[in-house]
Design a protein around this motif. Structure first.
Motif, PDB file in Angstrom:
ATOM      1  N   VAL A  17       3.546  -3.525   5.627  1.00 48.26           N
ATOM      2  CA  VAL A  17       3.052  -4.713   4.349  1.00 48.26           C
ATOM      3  C   VAL A  17       4.043  -4.283   3.389  1.00 48.26           C
ATOM      4  O   VAL A  17       4.558  -5.258   1.818  1.00 48.26           O
ATOM      5  CB  VAL A  17       1.754  -4.889   3.933  1.00 48.26           C
ATOM      6  N   GLY A  18       4.883  -2.625   3.379  1.00 47.22           N
ATOM      7  CA  GLY A  18       5.189  -2.592   1.626  1.00 47.22           C
ATOM      8  C   GLY A  18       5.365  -2.119   0.174  1.00 47.22           C
ATOM      9  O   GLY A  18       5.384  -2.497  -0.347  1.00 47.22           O
ATOM     10  N   VAL A  19       3.817  -1.889   0.739  1.00 49.62           N
ATOM     11  CA  VAL A  19       3.034  -0.736  -0.176  1.00 49.62           C
ATOM     12  C   VAL A  19       2.734   0.161  -0.717  1.00 49.62           C
ATOM     13  O   VAL A  19       2.220   0.495  -1.484  1.00 49.62           O
ATOM     14  CB  VAL A  19       2.173  -1.740  -0.422  1.00 49.62           C
ATOM     15  N   ARG A  20       3.522   1.220   0.261  1.00 49.12           N
ATOM     16  CA  ARG A  20       3.254   2.590   0.102  1.00 49.12           C
ATOM     17  C   ARG A  20       3.304   3.167  -1.076  1.00 49.12           C
ATOM     18  O   ARG A  20       2.462   3.997  -1.605  1.00 49.12           O
ATOM     19  CB  ARG A  20       3.950   3.268   0.673  1.00 49.12           C
ATOM     20  N   GLU A  21       4.302   2.585  -1.595  1.00 53.00           N
ATOM     21  CA  GLU A  21       4.546   3.985  -3.268  1.00 53.00           C
ATOM     22  C   GLU A  21       2.823   2.879  -3.785  1.00 53.00           C
ATOM     23  O   GLU A  21       2.869   4.131  -4.386  1.00 53.00           O
ATOM     24  CB  GLU A  21       5.820   2.792  -4.285  1.00 53.00           C
ATOM     25  N   LEU A  22       2.772   1.581  -3.447  1.00 55.73           N
ATOM     26  CA  LEU A  22       1.594   1.136  -4.729  1.00 55.73           C
ATOM     27  C   LEU A  22       0.340   2.185  -4.261  1.00 55.73           C
ATOM     28  O   LEU A  22      -0.671   2.763  -5.045  1.00 55.73           O
ATOM     29  CB  LEU A  22       1.307   0.028  -5.090  1.00 55.73           C
ATOM     30  N   ALA A  23       0.099   2.106  -3.087  1.00 54.35           N
ATOM     31  CA  ALA A  23      -0.930   3.164  -1.862  1.00 54.35           C
ATOM     32  C   ALA A  23      -0.708   4.687  -2.755  1.00 54.35           C
ATOM     33  O   ALA A  23      -2.174   5.252  -3.023  1.00 54.35           O
ATOM     34  CB  ALA A  23      -0.453   3.044  -0.552  1.00 54.35           C
ATOM     35  N   ASP A  24       0.139   5.628  -2.971  1.00 50.72           N
ATOM     36  CA  ASP A  24       0.010   6.486  -3.557  1.00 50.72           C
ATOM     37  C   ASP A  24      -0.130   6.937  -5.117  1.00 50.72           C
ATOM     38  O   ASP A  24      -0.966   7.281  -4.974  1.00 50.72           O
ATOM     39  CB  ASP A  24       1.563   6.795  -3.271  1.00 50.72           C
ATOM     40  N   HIS A  25       0.160   5.089  -5.337  1.00 50.05           N
ATOM     41  CA  HIS A  25      -0.525   5.548  -7.083  1.00 50.05           C
ATOM     42  C   HIS A  25      -1.810   5.617  -7.132  1.00 50.05           C
ATOM     43  O   HIS A  25      -3.070   6.290  -8.224  1.00 50.05           O
ATOM     44  CB  HIS A  25       0.084   4.266  -7.764  1.00 50.05           C
ATOM     45  N   VAL A  26      -2.352   4.712  -6.151  1.00 48.59           N
ATOM     46  CA  VAL A  26      -4.310   4.195  -5.971  1.00 48.59           C
ATOM     47  C   VAL A  26      -4.472   5.050  -5.505  1.00 48.59           C
ATOM     48  O   VAL A  26      -5.957   5.326  -5.867  1.00 48.59           O
ATOM     49  CB  VAL A  26      -4.897   2.564  -5.160  1.00 48.59           C
ATOM     50  N   GLY A  27      -4.087   5.871  -4.385  1.00 44.60           N
ATOM     51  CA  GLY A  27      -4.019   6.939  -3.841  1.00 44.60           C
ATOM     52  C   GLY A  27      -4.742   8.569  -4.638  1.00 44.60           C
ATOM     53  O   GLY A  27      -5.906   8.583  -3.769  1.00 44.60           O
ATOM     54  N   ARG A  28      -4.219   8.147  -6.094  1.00 46.26           N
ATOM     55  CA  ARG A  28      -4.359   9.458  -6.198  1.00 46.26           C
ATOM     56  C   ARG A  28      -5.787   9.186  -7.429  1.00 46.26           C
ATOM     57  O   ARG A  28      -6.487  10.753  -8.087  1.00 46.26           O
ATOM     58  CB  ARG A  28      -4.160   9.507  -7.562  1.00 46.26           C
ATOM     59  N   SER A  29      -6.641   8.224  -7.112  1.00 48.24           N
ATOM     60  CA  SER A  29      -7.907   7.561  -7.646  1.00 48.24           C
ATOM     61  C   SER A  29      -9.117   8.550  -6.889  1.00 48.24           C
ATOM     62  O   SER A  29     -10.369   8.860  -6.864  1.00 48.24           O
ATOM     63  CB  SER A  29      -7.971   6.634  -8.118  1.00 48.24           C
ATOM     64  N   ARG A 214      -9.664 -14.113   6.660  1.00 43.95           N
ATOM     65  CA  ARG A 214      -8.387 -13.823   6.662  1.00 43.95           C
ATOM     66  C   ARG A 214      -8.715 -12.318   5.195  1.00 43.95           C
ATOM     67  O   ARG A 214     -10.196 -12.186   5.068  1.00 43.95           O
ATOM     68  CB  ARG A 214      -8.015 -14.227   5.903  1.00 43.95           C
ATOM     69  N   ASP A 215      -7.332 -11.245   6.091  1.00 46.63           N
ATOM     70  CA  ASP A 215      -7.865 -10.410   4.830  1.00 46.63           C
ATOM     71  C   ASP A 215      -7.125 -10.827   3.489  1.00 46.63           C
ATOM     72  O   ASP A 215      -5.735 -10.783   3.600  1.00 46.63           O
ATOM     73  CB  ASP A 215      -7.010  -9.054   5.661  1.00 46.63           C
ATOM     74  N   TYR A 216      -7.267 -10.519   2.733  1.00 51.17           N
ATOM     75  CA  TYR A 216      -7.330 -11.228   1.288  1.00 51.17           C
ATOM     76  C   TYR A 216      -6.586  -9.922   0.494  1.00 51.17           C
ATOM     77  O   TYR A 216      -6.694  -8.323   0.976  1.00 51.17           O
ATOM     78  CB  TYR A 216      -8.760 -11.757   0.606  1.00 51.17           C
ATOM     79  N   PRO A 217      -5.538 -10.069  -0.145  1.00 47.20           N
ATOM     80  CA  PRO A 217      -5.045  -8.819  -0.684  1.00 47.20           C
ATOM     81  C   PRO A 217      -5.872  -8.113  -1.835  1.00 47.20           C
ATOM     82  O   PRO A 217      -6.870  -8.295  -2.584  1.00 47.20           O
ATOM     83  CB  PRO A 217      -3.564  -9.349  -1.733  1.00 47.20           C
ATOM     84  N   GLY A 218      -5.654  -6.387  -1.789  1.00 45.81           N
ATOM     85  CA  GLY A 218      -6.728  -5.793  -2.412  1.00 45.81           C
ATOM     86  C   GLY A 218      -6.024  -4.788  -2.803  1.00 45.81           C
ATOM     87  O   GLY A 218      -4.926  -4.856  -4.117  1.00 45.81           O
ATOM     88  N   ASN A 219      -6.205  -3.924  -3.507  1.00 43.18           N
ATOM     89  CA  ASN A 219      -6.380  -2.679  -3.584  1.00 43.18           C
ATOM     90  C   ASN A 219      -4.557  -1.746  -2.611  1.00 43.18           C
ATOM     91  O   ASN A 219      -4.311  -0.467  -3.161  1.00 43.18           O
ATOM     92  CB  ASN A 219      -7.073  -1.536  -3.483  1.00 43.18           C
ATOM     93  N   SER A 220      -4.371  -2.087  -1.250  1.00 47.96           N
ATOM     94  CA  SER A 220      -3.462  -1.377  -0.858  1.00 47.96           C
ATOM     95  C   SER A 220      -3.331  -0.794   0.100  1.00 47.96           C
ATOM     96  O   SER A 220      -2.249   0.149   0.465  1.00 47.96           O
ATOM     97  CB  SER A 220      -1.777  -2.061  -1.866  1.00 47.96           C
ATOM     98  N   MET A 221      -4.557  -0.015  -0.218  1.00 45.03           N
ATOM     99  CA  MET A 221      -4.547   1.344   0.875  1.00 45.03           C
ATOM    100  C   MET A 221      -4.947   0.925   1.711  1.00 45.03           C
ATOM    101  O   MET A 221      -4.534   2.054   2.884  1.00 45.03           O
ATOM    102  CB  MET A 221      -6.522   1.867   0.235  1.00 45.03           C
ATOM    103  N   PHE A 222      -5.526   0.151   2.183  1.00 45.94           N
ATOM    104  CA  PHE A 222      -5.497  -0.686   3.858  1.00 45.94           C
ATOM    105  C   PHE A 222      -6.686   0.426   4.761  1.00 45.94           C
ATOM    106  O   PHE A 222      -5.655   0.808   5.885  1.00 45.94           O
ATOM    107  CB  PHE A 222      -4.541  -0.680   4.551  1.00 45.94           C
ATOM    108  N   LEU A 223      -7.088   1.048   4.402  1.00 46.72           N
ATOM    109  CA  LEU A 223      -8.167   2.154   4.739  1.00 46.72           C
ATOM    110  C   LEU A 223      -8.586   1.602   6.362  1.00 46.72           C
ATOM    111  O   LEU A 223      -8.882   2.414   6.969  1.00 46.72           O
ATOM    112  CB  LEU A 223      -9.409   2.933   4.211  1.00 46.72           C
ATOM    113  N   THR A 224      -9.842   0.390   6.118  1.00 48.86           N
ATOM    114  CA  THR A 224      -9.642  -0.396   7.359  1.00 48.86           C
ATOM    115  C   THR A 224      -9.062  -1.415   7.689  1.00 48.86           C
ATOM    116  O   THR A 224      -9.117  -0.459   8.950  1.00 48.86           O
ATOM    117  CB  THR A 224     -10.673  -1.776   6.576  1.00 48.86           C
ATOM    118  N   LEU A 225      -8.582  -1.717   7.248  1.00 48.39           N
ATOM    119  CA  LEU A 225      -7.128  -1.981   8.368  1.00 48.39           C
ATOM    120  C   LEU A 225      -6.273  -0.900   9.504  1.00 48.39           C
ATOM    121  O   LEU A 225      -5.770  -0.730  10.503  1.00 48.39           O
ATOM    122  CB  LEU A 225      -5.635  -3.030   7.770  1.00 48.39           C
ATOM    123  N   GLY A 226      -5.624   0.726   8.360  1.00 47.11           N
ATOM    124  CA  GLY A 226      -5.608   1.489   8.495  1.00 47.11           C
ATOM    125  C   GLY A 226      -6.373   2.027   9.680  1.00 47.11           C
ATOM    126  O   GLY A 226      -5.846   2.564  11.064  1.00 47.11           O
TER     127      GLY A 226
END
Length: 297
Positions: A17-29, A214-226
């Motif tokens: 999806v192209g959101v690795r950098e955003l996921a890294d930011h969110v993952g710090r929480s 449908r998978d709506y846009p979320g926090n970009s972590m993709f824990l479920t889909l991962g």
């Protein structure tokens, strides 16, 4: 922290999806500690959703427990205590009685549209069980329907469940009228319970054995889909917010990516457990989240 938060399944979806950098930011929480504000939030909740894999069958189930607020309590910076037990007929009962079982939990407050997820390991305890926290984090209120009040019906008693391998016409209609459901997924790193919400019709019963959403846009972590990318087993839970009926489904789910970027999850059912009056709670009518897309968009 992000190197331990995400496994290869989540990383693969983030990269696609192209959101690795955003996921890294969110993952710090995400961390193992339960902050005081989170502990206070837990103590005000009348129900807790949780999910795990049955240690004997491998089936993944989602379930829900209810009690007087305070029945879920942080008993330390890395542990919660749950003073409740699943029904004898609950398919998650064996997992919750097995020490060390990976379990995902989510506390959701429809009154404030807040939610908190805590994943960890099961530990039996007097009058219930404990969960030793490994990952604790909150999510935004997106797609959460607001229900302003609830009442407890002390006369309501769970009835015998209907167990089947296909959905009836009544169950399919119930699914398509839903504005909320919960999904549990698993991986070698643990279990995760997550919320999905939308306007009625966002969850589709395509046949007696297949659901789609449908998978709506979320926090970009993709824990479920991962998790699903690594292990397709999943457990789905739907609640009737008025009657307390629960519909628990187990099966496998897979994600399909469209050329326009849309993502659709197809869930194939292997078993359903429909329990009338399972919960004593009766909630007020929902106010739909302004973030909800129209079904089909």
């Amino acid at each position: 922290m992000t190197t331990t938060v995400y496994h290869e399944g989540s990383r693969a979806v983030q990269d696609r999806v192209g959101v690795r950098e955003l996921a890294d930011h969110v993952g710090r929480s995400i961390g193992p500690g339960i902050k005081p504000v989170a502990a206070t939030f837990l103590e005000h909740q009348p129900f807790l959703v949780l999910g795990a894999a049955d240690p004997a069958t491998g089936e993944v189930w989602s379930s829900v427990l209810a009690g007087t607020p305070g029945f879920v309590r942080a008993t330390g910076p890395h542990q919660i205590s749950v003073r409740a037990a699943p029904l004898p007929t609950d398919p998650l009962r064996a997992a919750l009685a097995t020490p060390g079982t990976p379990v995902g939990t989510i506390a959701l407050d429809p009154r404030t549209r807040r939610r908190m997820r805590l994943n960890g390991r099961m530990r039996p305890a007097p009058a219930g069980f404990a969960v030793e926290a490994e990952r604790v984090f909150s999510n935004c209120p997106k797609y959460l329907q607001k229900r302003e009040t609830y009442e407890e019906d002390p006369t309501r008693r769970p009835r015998s469940p209907l167990v089947s391998t296909e959905l009836s016409a009544t169950q399919r209609a119930f699914i398509e009228a839903a504005d909320t459901f919960f999904v549990t997924t698993v991986h070698d790193t643990g279990a995760d319970a997550s919320h999905r919400g939308g306007n009625p019709g966002f969850l589709r019963a395509e046949s007696p054995r297949e659901l789609t959403w449908r998978d709506y846009p979320g926090n970009s972590m993709f824990l479920t889909l991962g998790n699903l990318a690594a292990d397709p087993r999943a457990g789905v839970l739907l609640l009737d917010w008025t009657t307390g009926t629960t519909l628990q489904l187990t099966g496998e789910a897979r994600t399909y990516f469209a050329a326009n970027g849309d993502r659709t999850i197809r869930f194939t059912l292997t078993k359903a457990v429909d329990t009338p009056s399972a919960l004593p709670l009766r909630w007020s009518a929902p106010h739909y989240s302004p973030a909800n897309p129209e079904p089909g968009r």
